[in-house]
Design a protein around this motif. Sequence first.
Motif, PDB file in Angstrom:
ATOM      1  N   ALA A 157       0.831  -1.207   0.000  1.00 43.94           N
ATOM      2  CA  ALA A 157       0.000   0.000   0.000  1.00 43.94           C
ATOM      3  C   ALA A 157       0.865   1.257   0.000  1.00 43.94           C
ATOM      4  O   ALA A 157       0.546   2.242  -0.677  1.00 43.94           O
ATOM      5  CB  ALA A 157      -0.930  -0.010   1.215  1.00 43.94           C
ATOM      6  N   ALA A 158       1.974   1.232   0.744  1.00 49.32           N
ATOM      7  CA  ALA A 158       2.888   2.374   0.750  1.00 49.32           C
ATOM      8  C   ALA A 158       3.536   2.558  -0.616  1.00 49.32           C
ATOM      9  O   ALA A 158       3.663   3.689  -1.114  1.00 49.32           O
ATOM     10  CB  ALA A 158       3.956   2.178   1.815  1.00 49.32           C
ATOM     11  N   ARG A 159       3.945   1.463  -1.239  1.00 52.20           N
ATOM     12  CA  ARG A 159       4.583   1.548  -2.560  1.00 52.20           C
ATOM     13  C   ARG A 159       3.627   2.148  -3.589  1.00 52.20           C
ATOM     14  O   ARG A 159       4.042   2.922  -4.464  1.00 52.20           O
ATOM     15  CB  ARG A 159       5.013   0.157  -3.011  1.00 52.20           C
ATOM     16  N   GLU A 160       2.356   1.815  -3.485  1.00 50.10           N
ATOM     17  CA  GLU A 160       1.384   2.326  -4.450  1.00 50.10           C
ATOM     18  C   GLU A 160       1.262   3.843  -4.377  1.00 50.10           C
ATOM     19  O   GLU A 160       0.958   4.501  -5.380  1.00 50.10           O
ATOM     20  CB  GLU A 160       0.023   1.657  -4.208  1.00 50.10           C
ATOM     21  N   VAL A 161       1.539   4.412  -3.213  1.00 51.23           N
ATOM     22  CA  VAL A 161       1.505   5.867  -3.050  1.00 51.23           C
ATOM     23  C   VAL A 161       2.830   6.481  -3.477  1.00 51.23           C
ATOM     24  O   VAL A 161       2.879   7.559  -4.056  1.00 51.23           O
ATOM     25  CB  VAL A 161       1.175   6.224  -1.583  1.00 51.23           C
ATOM     26  N   GLY A 162       3.944   5.768  -3.172  1.00 51.17           N
ATOM     27  CA  GLY A 162       5.282   6.263  -3.482  1.00 51.17           C
ATOM     28  C   GLY A 162       6.077   6.444  -2.216  1.00 51.17           C
ATOM     29  O   GLY A 162       5.663   7.168  -1.312  1.00 51.17           O
ATOM     30  N   ILE A 163       7.236   5.746  -2.117  1.00 47.62           N
ATOM     31  CA  ILE A 163       7.963   5.738  -0.851  1.00 47.62           C
ATOM     32  C   ILE A 163       9.341   6.381  -0.905  1.00 47.62           C
ATOM     33  O   ILE A 163       9.944   6.588   0.141  1.00 47.62           O
ATOM     34  CB  ILE A 163       8.107   4.299  -0.299  1.00 47.62           C
ATOM     35  N   ASP A 164       9.880   6.695  -2.083  1.00 50.90           N
ATOM     36  CA  ASP A 164      11.218   7.269  -2.108  1.00 50.90           C
ATOM     37  C   ASP A 164      11.386   8.157  -3.332  1.00 50.90           C
ATOM     38  O   ASP A 164      11.281   7.678  -4.466  1.00 50.90           O
ATOM     39  CB  ASP A 164      12.287   6.180  -2.108  1.00 50.90           C
ATOM     40  N   SER A 165      11.661   9.420  -3.083  1.00 50.74           N
ATOM     41  CA  SER A 165      11.791  10.368  -4.180  1.00 50.74           C
ATOM     42  C   SER A 165      13.065  10.160  -4.991  1.00 50.74           C
ATOM     43  O   SER A 165      13.201  10.713  -6.084  1.00 50.74           O
ATOM     44  CB  SER A 165      11.780  11.797  -3.622  1.00 50.74           C
ATOM     45  N   ARG A 166      14.001   9.349  -4.471  1.00 45.16           N
ATOM     46  CA  ARG A 166      15.261   9.140  -5.184  1.00 45.16           C
ATOM     47  C   ARG A 166      15.223   7.936  -6.107  1.00 45.16           C
ATOM     48  O   ARG A 166      16.161   7.670  -6.842  1.00 45.16           O
ATOM     49  CB  ARG A 166      16.402   8.951  -4.183  1.00 45.16           C
ATOM     50  N   ARG A 167      14.125   7.180  -6.055  1.00 45.37           N
ATOM     51  CA  ARG A 167      14.071   5.940  -6.819  1.00 45.37           C
ATOM     52  C   ARG A 167      13.648   6.214  -8.260  1.00 45.37           C
ATOM     53  O   ARG A 167      12.684   6.950  -8.510  1.00 45.37           O
ATOM     54  CB  ARG A 167      13.102   4.967  -6.167  1.00 45.37           C
ATOM     55  N   GLY A 168      14.357   5.626  -9.197  1.00 44.61           N
ATOM     56  CA  GLY A 168      14.028   5.800 -10.596  1.00 44.61           C
ATOM     57  C   GLY A 168      13.056   4.732 -11.071  1.00 44.61           C
ATOM     58  O   GLY A 168      13.359   3.546 -11.042  1.00 44.61           O
ATOM     59  N   ASP A 169      11.854   5.127 -11.457  1.00 46.13           N
ATOM     60  CA  ASP A 169      10.858   4.193 -11.983  1.00 46.13           C
ATOM     61  C   ASP A 169       9.922   4.977 -12.887  1.00 46.13           C
ATOM     62  O   ASP A 169      10.220   6.094 -13.302  1.00 46.13           O
ATOM     63  CB  ASP A 169      10.097   3.468 -10.859  1.00 46.13           C
ATOM     64  N   SER A 170       8.776   4.414 -13.169  1.00 43.76           N
ATOM     65  CA  SER A 170       7.857   5.067 -14.102  1.00 43.76           C
ATOM     66  C   SER A 170       7.322   6.388 -13.563  1.00 43.76           C
ATOM     67  O   SER A 170       6.871   7.248 -14.325  1.00 43.76           O
ATOM     68  CB  SER A 170       6.687   4.123 -14.421  1.00 43.76           C
ATOM     69  N   ASP A 171       7.374   6.548 -12.204  1.00 36.95           N
ATOM     70  CA  ASP A 171       6.822   7.751 -11.598  1.00 36.95           C
ATOM     71  C   ASP A 171       7.884   8.726 -11.115  1.00 36.95           C
ATOM     72  O   ASP A 171       7.560   9.776 -10.568  1.00 36.95           O
ATOM     73  CB  ASP A 171       5.920   7.370 -10.417  1.00 36.95           C
ATOM     74  N   SER A 172       9.139   8.399 -11.257  1.00 33.37           N
ATOM     75  CA  SER A 172      10.200   9.243 -10.723  1.00 33.37           C
ATOM     76  C   SER A 172      11.437   9.126 -11.603  1.00 33.37           C
ATOM     77  O   SER A 172      11.689   8.094 -12.211  1.00 33.37           O
ATOM     78  CB  SER A 172      10.536   8.822  -9.284  1.00 33.37           C
ATOM     79  N   ASP A 173      12.217  10.197 -11.645  1.00 32.73           N
ATOM     80  CA  ASP A 173      13.458  10.169 -12.417  1.00 32.73           C
ATOM     81  C   ASP A 173      14.665  10.165 -11.479  1.00 32.73           C
ATOM     82  O   ASP A 173      15.738  10.661 -11.818  1.00 32.73           O
ATOM     83  CB  ASP A 173      13.534  11.347 -13.383  1.00 32.73           C
ATOM     84  N   GLY A 174      14.515   9.601 -10.283  1.00 34.18           N
ATOM     85  CA  GLY A 174      15.608   9.532  -9.326  1.00 34.18           C
ATOM     86  C   GLY A 174      16.734   8.656  -9.827  1.00 34.18           C
ATOM     87  O   GLY A 174      16.572   7.848 -10.756  1.00 34.18           O
ATOM     88  N   PRO A 175      17.924   8.754  -9.210  1.00 31.34           N
ATOM     89  CA  PRO A 175      19.110   8.050  -9.700  1.00 31.34           C
ATOM     90  C   PRO A 175      19.203   6.590  -9.257  1.00 31.34           C
ATOM     91  O   PRO A 175      20.041   5.850  -9.765  1.00 31.34           O
ATOM     92  CB  PRO A 175      20.264   8.857  -9.096  1.00 31.34           C
ATOM     93  N   LEU A 176      18.365   6.160  -8.308  1.00 33.96           N
ATOM     94  CA  LEU A 176      18.498   4.809  -7.748  1.00 33.96           C
ATOM     95  C   LEU A 176      17.451   3.878  -8.332  1.00 33.96           C
ATOM     96  O   LEU A 176      16.252   4.168  -8.281  1.00 33.96           O
ATOM     97  CB  LEU A 176      18.358   4.852  -6.223  1.00 33.96           C
ATOM     98  N   THR A 177      17.891   2.749  -8.875  1.00 34.82           N
ATOM     99  CA  THR A 177      16.946   1.798  -9.475  1.00 34.82           C
ATOM    100  C   THR A 177      16.942   0.443  -8.785  1.00 34.82           C
ATOM    101  O   THR A 177      16.052  -0.368  -9.040  1.00 34.82           O
ATOM    102  CB  THR A 177      17.269   1.572 -10.964  1.00 34.82           C
ATOM    103  N   VAL A 178      17.910   0.170  -7.915  1.00 39.09           N
ATOM    104  CA  VAL A 178      18.000  -1.131  -7.245  1.00 39.09           C
ATOM    105  C   VAL A 178      17.728  -0.950  -5.757  1.00 39.09           C
ATOM    106  O   VAL A 178      18.403  -0.173  -5.082  1.00 39.09           O
ATOM    107  CB  VAL A 178      19.381  -1.780  -7.443  1.00 39.09           C
ATOM    108  N   GLY A 179      16.727  -1.646  -5.270  1.00 41.70           N
ATOM    109  CA  GLY A 179      16.354  -1.544  -3.869  1.00 41.70           C
ATOM    110  C   GLY A 179      16.274  -2.894  -3.202  1.00 41.70           C
ATOM    111  O   GLY A 179      16.722  -3.916  -3.736  1.00 41.70           O
ATOM    112  N   SER A 180      15.683  -2.923  -2.009  1.00 38.11           N
ATOM    113  CA  SER A 180      15.584  -4.157  -1.229  1.00 38.11           C
ATOM    114  C   SER A 180      14.360  -4.095  -0.337  1.00 38.11           C
ATOM    115  O   SER A 180      13.785  -3.022  -0.094  1.00 38.11           O
ATOM    116  CB  SER A 180      16.846  -4.349  -0.384  1.00 38.11           C
TER     117      SER A 180
END
Length: 239
Positions: A157-180
């Motif tokens: 549910a948290a991921r569906e809202v968005g949990i990290d502004s630094r993460r690069g995905d379809s909703d963000s252009d952040g520099p980090l693409t690998v998480g855990s």
Amino acid sequence: MTVSLCVREPYRVDGDRQFRFGVVAAAAVPGIGALSPVVSSDGAAAMGGHIDDTLGNRLSRYLADGVAIDDAVEALLGAEDVASRRGRQLHGVGRSSCVTVSGRDCVAAADRDGDHYTAAGTHLPNEAALDAMVDRYTGAAFGDDPLAERLIDALTAAREVGIDSRRGDSDSDGPLTVGSAAVRVVTTESTDDRRFYNDLRVDASESPITDLETTYNAALLGYEQTVDAYGEPDAPSSP
């Protein structure tokens, strides 16, 4: 960097009071499962911000000695220098109390606490992710589904809202693409069988929360197959 949820669920078996403690966490960097979740039969905690990999072990020792979690966290952080303390985020639940601490140097940090849970995050785009996670968990708290499953659902549910502004995905252009992501549940009830789905980690993935859910489903299937093949020593309530 990290979003996490810690819970305590008391229940009774044959008149005796037992506890389930659980943590679910995700981060925009690899390996959060090795550092953030701190779970034992005495409590559950999670770390964010500047994580000290020895802090969890020291906290566990305090809890095992009967120190309340809020007192333990106060003692641990109070022993640190000011600069270190300001960069820490630490929250959790013990058998009778809870604690949330977000140092002033934690970036875009927020936390929540209730009767039997705490939630926190850093580098949050906004606080809606924490509210979504808490709402999803409290809507299913003390339910029939295993706690690990309910925790992962809350994290989703948290991921569906968005949990990290630094993460690069379809909703963000952040520099980090690998998480855990990771989930861990411990129960005070003594059982003779190992529940494979209660301690799972996805250490490096471009879709860690989805992969954690997939791993959980596979681990639950493996547990059920093992019970079907070899039987279950006891039939305790579902953790």
